[in-house]
Design an enzyme around this catalytic site. Structure first.
Site, PDB file in Angstrom:
ATOM      1  N   LYS A   1       0.835  -1.205   0.000  1.00  0.00           N
ATOM      2  CA  LYS A   1       0.000   0.000   0.000  1.00  0.00           C
ATOM      3  C   LYS A   1       0.871   1.258   0.000  1.00  0.00           C
ATOM      4  CE  LYS A   1      -4.061  -1.919  -0.147  1.00  0.00           C
ATOM      5  NZ  LYS A   1      -5.119  -2.005   0.858  1.00  0.00           N
TER       6      LYS A   1
ATOM      7  N   ARG B   1      -4.093 -10.134   4.604  1.00  0.00           N
ATOM      8  CA  ARG B   1      -4.281 -10.221   3.147  1.00  0.00           C
ATOM      9  C   ARG B   1      -3.001  -9.710   2.491  1.00  0.00           C
ATOM     10  NH1 ARG B   1      -5.874  -6.990  -1.157  1.00  0.00           N
ATOM     11  NH2 ARG B   1      -7.106  -8.073  -2.758  1.00  0.00           N
TER      12      ARG B   1
END
Length: 291
Positions: A231, A265
């Site tokens: 991210k 995840r």
């Protein structure tokens, strides 16, 4: 995993009749079928490469494979449900046939795609929209009786990446979770997993604050999924690429595991597996349990 029984505790999920025990954290490996995902676009968008990658994820330690037919990065191509279904094709059923023990999560915000996935054999619904992009999603989730991943996100597809400075990010996320879980439970969705929505419409500062306050999310009522792999709020402030932040990511994974996160995840399954094992070993040492 074990066969279905009459008692399901708060740390378990009923996935199509298979009870998944979450007393030990699980790893969800990402399988993007998209040509335009931010770090692996186009690598696994055909049956052969998708199945090969699924096998690799499972070998490295993933117990859940999260299949994503549509990229949700900023400025990604927008697909209809019909286009998602065409892109998925037979990949879900082929993976299920090849690896029957694998749990399949389907990353979609469309009820029709969920119905298709359910018929193909999915075990978990992963909806980044919290039911906000398709009014039939909660109803469909209830009909399938599958576990539902509820993510915190802005109210529309067009605004999902608009940065909002929250007065108190943890309080805002919890208010959202409280409202949505009430709706879901009333509609008959019994297995709910909470995802704070890292990378969606939040400032770097707020996301860092959330990482410090994971233990307060959902008030311990529901298992937490954390998705921070590659991210931008991690790599951009460091001036690095999404593929060059593994060490930083694993430190953050350790932090959220210590606060009770149950599912990670991730793209890099092998590295996350080491982190989970270190976390579990540390817990055994503290408790005096034998290895």
């Amino acid at each position: 995993m074990q066969n279905i029984s009459s008692s399901i505790n708060e740390h378990s999920l009923n996935c199509n009749g298979t009870i998944v025990d979450l007393s030990s954290p699980k790893i969800m490996g990402i399988l993007n079928l998209t040509p335009d995902s931010f770090s692996d676009g186009g690598e696994f968008n055909n049956e052969t490469s998708a199945i090969k990658h699924a096998e690799q994820l499972l070998k490295e330690g993933a117990e859940i494979i999260d299949i994503g037919p549509q990229s949700t990065r900023p400025n990604a191509e927008f697909l209809s449900s019909k286009e998602e279904i065409e892109r998925i094709g037979k990949i879900i059923s082929l993976i299920k046939k090849e690896f029957p023990e694998a749990l399949i999560s389907l990353d979609t915000f469309y009820a029709e795609t969920v119905k298709f996935g359910y018929n193909e054999g999915i075990d978990i619904i992963n909806d980044i929209s919290g039911g906000q992009f398709d009014e039939n999603m909660f109803k469909t989730a209830a009909e399938t009786k599958l576990p539902y991943i509820l993510m915190h996100v802005n109210p529309t597809y067009e605004t999902m990446h608009d940065k909002i400075k929250f007065q108190d990010i943890t309080l805002s996320v919890n208010q959202y979770f409280s409202e949505k879980t009430k709706q879901l439970l009333e509609m008959g969705v019994n297995d709910i997993i909470l995802d704070p929505g890292f990378g969606f419409g939040k400032t770097v500062e707020d996301q860092m604050k959330l990482l410090e306050e994971v233990k307060y999310l959902g008030f311990g009522k529901f298992p937490l999924l954390i998705g921070i792999s590659r991210k931008s709020f991690i790599y951009k402030p460091l001036g690095k690429s999404p593929l060059d932040i593994n060490e930083e990511t694993q430190k953050l994974h350790q932090k959220v595991l210590e606060q009770g996160a149950k599912i990670l995840r991730v793209h890099d399954v092998a590295e996350a597996k080491k982190t989970v094992e270190e976390f579990l070993n540390k817990g055994r040492i503290i408790s005096g349990m034998p290895f």
